[in-house]
Design a protein around this motif. Structure first.
Motif, PDB file in Angstrom:
ATOM      1  N   ALA A  18     -18.239 -16.254  -5.360  1.00 55.60           N
ATOM      2  CA  ALA A  18     -19.585 -15.522  -5.127  1.00 55.60           C
ATOM      3  C   ALA A  18     -19.433 -14.030  -5.049  1.00 55.60           C
ATOM      4  CB  ALA A  18     -20.584 -16.070  -4.174  1.00 55.60           C
ATOM      5  N   GLY A  19     -18.159 -13.550  -5.105  1.00 52.82           N
ATOM      6  CA  GLY A  19     -17.981 -12.117  -4.772  1.00 52.82           C
ATOM      7  C   GLY A  19     -17.288 -11.530  -5.879  1.00 52.82           C
ATOM      8  N   ILE A  20     -16.505 -10.474  -5.785  1.00 51.07           N
ATOM      9  CA  ILE A  20     -15.931  -9.660  -7.133  1.00 51.07           C
ATOM     10  C   ILE A  20     -14.660  -9.965  -7.163  1.00 51.07           C
ATOM     11  CG2 ILE A  20     -17.564  -7.641  -6.522  1.00 51.07           C
ATOM     12  CD1 ILE A  20     -15.189  -6.155  -5.159  1.00 51.07           C
ATOM     13  N   GLY A  21     -13.983 -10.947  -6.786  1.00 51.86           N
ATOM     14  CA  GLY A  21     -12.708 -11.250  -7.057  1.00 51.86           C
ATOM     15  C   GLY A  21     -12.264 -11.590  -8.484  1.00 51.86           C
ATOM     16  N   PRO A  22     -13.086 -12.740  -8.997  1.00 47.94           N
ATOM     17  CA  PRO A  22     -13.106 -12.955 -10.649  1.00 47.94           C
ATOM     18  C   PRO A  22     -13.141 -11.561 -11.394  1.00 47.94           C
ATOM     19  CG  PRO A  22     -14.316 -14.446  -9.597  1.00 47.94           C
ATOM     20  CD  PRO A  22     -14.096 -13.418  -8.359  1.00 47.94           C
ATOM     21  N   GLU A  23     -14.160 -10.694 -11.138  1.00 47.79           N
ATOM     22  CA  GLU A  23     -14.238  -9.716 -11.733  1.00 47.79           C
ATOM     23  C   GLU A  23     -13.292  -8.716 -11.877  1.00 47.79           C
ATOM     24  OE1 GLU A  23     -18.445  -7.994 -11.202  1.00 47.79           O
ATOM     25  OE2 GLU A  23     -18.677  -9.896  -9.926  1.00 47.79           O
TER      26      GLU A  23
END
Length: 345
Positions: A18-23
């Motif tokens: 749900a956070g920015i890690g994958p981005e």
């Protein structure tokens, strides 16, 4: 002699979905950064990685593997990116910027799995996408932080371990962490302070510092004013410094913390050992919150992550910066290579 050669094999879990890690990770896959510094193995659900690619407008090729053994063999070829597809989430059902038990369990499950592969000798460490402590707790991992999870899984609960923070080459550790301020003095002993000094010193050695110069912060105003404003410096901190110096370590202090970081940011010291959580965190985050790195010190493998967290306020927008992850990843790679020979001479 280490079985590993060349660039280190590092796992790169995507972090909280749900956070920015994958981005962040999608951006660094697209520009070639991850391959440049190590042999990376992305770990997570393919649908989450694809969502990170979509959110950032990134496009890159990767090979999907179903087991870590297969992923490692592919990564060794250094011909492209490898994803260990955990098939553990459905990105279409993930609510961006929401603390979720499902996401928390998934990210912690992935970390536990990776640590098992570290112990099996398949990977040398991991640099993980930002995770959410509340989500992990909701998901059944009831630890104070991920560092206690690491310590339990890697068998170092009874040894000095914990979080170290790094900003622009300056490291900090702390003698106490997540306890009320009113309890700090009672937890400061020659042993706890000595353990924090040793943890900082040995972690910097693993990071490639030949002779780390470590300063320790006083706890009282003006460093206790020769005992007229508190005696912790005289009774606890000075003996801990003397013992460390007798062991051949370059330790100085205690110095009043309101001026110590001025010297530290000028490069006088490689690391600062603080006495409580915010004493060092305020200084580092004020100086460069978006660039900070967290190192899991005292663990048998190289483990790092950006210090900025999941950044729910911008998750899904594709506007995340990657500088902190870049620093964390390069540091993880450096520590993993040093670990091949450190302490084995």
């Amino acid at each position: 002699m280490s079985q590993f050669t060349g660039k280190p094999i590092l796992a790169v879990p995507l972090g909280d979905a749900a956070g920015i890690g994958p981005e962040i990770i999608a951006k660094l896959c697209a520009n070639g950064f991850l391959m440049e510094h190590a042999k990376p193995i992305l770990v997570g659900d393919e649908s989450v990685l694809k969502r990170g690619m979509k959110d950032t407008g990134s496009d890159f090729a990767y090979v999907v593997k179903e087991t870590m053994e297969e992923a490692v063999e592919e990564a060794k070829k250094e011909t492209g990116l490898v994803l260990l597809n955990t098939k553990s989430l459905d990105a279409s059902k993930v609510e961006i910027a929401v603390v979720s038990a499902v996401n928390g369990k998934e990210e912690a499950d992935n970390l536990v799995m990776i640590m098992d592969y570290c112990k099996k000798g398949l990977v040398e460490g991991f640099c993980f996408g930002p995770l959410n402590k509340a989500a992990m707790k909701k998901g059944g991992y009831n630890f104070e932080s991920e560092h206690e999870l690491f310590a339990q899984e890697l068998g170092v609960m009874d040894k000095p371990h914990g979080e170290m923070n790094v900003l622009d080459g300056l490291w900090t550790s702390r003698a106490t962490s997540h306890i009320p301020l009113k309890d700090v003095s009672a937890h400061l002993t020659p042993k706890t302070v000595g353990d924090a000094i040793n943890l900082a010193y040995e972690t910097l050695k693993r990071a490639g510092y030949e002779d780390p110069k470590v300063a320790i912060a006083a706890i009282n105003p003006h460093g206790g004013d020769s005992g007229t404003c508190g005696r912790e410096e005289i009774d606890v901190l000075q003996p801990a410094v003397a013992k460390a110096n007798a062991e051949g370590k370059s330790i100085v202090g205690p110095f009043p913390s309101d001026t110590l970081f001025i010297r530290a940011f000028k490069g006088d010291f490689d690391a600062v050992v603080t006495m409580y959580h915010d004493q060092g965190q305020i200084a580092l985050k004020l100086k460069g919150f978006e660039r900070g790195v967290t190192v899991a010190a005292g663990q048998p493998y190289a483990i790092t992550t950006p210090a900025h967290g999941t950044a729910y306020d911008i998750a899904g927008t594709g506007t995340c910066t990657t500088s902190a992850f870049e620093t964390a990843y390069k540091l993880c790679a450096k520590m993993a290579v040093t670990d091949r020979t450190y302490g084995k001479q």
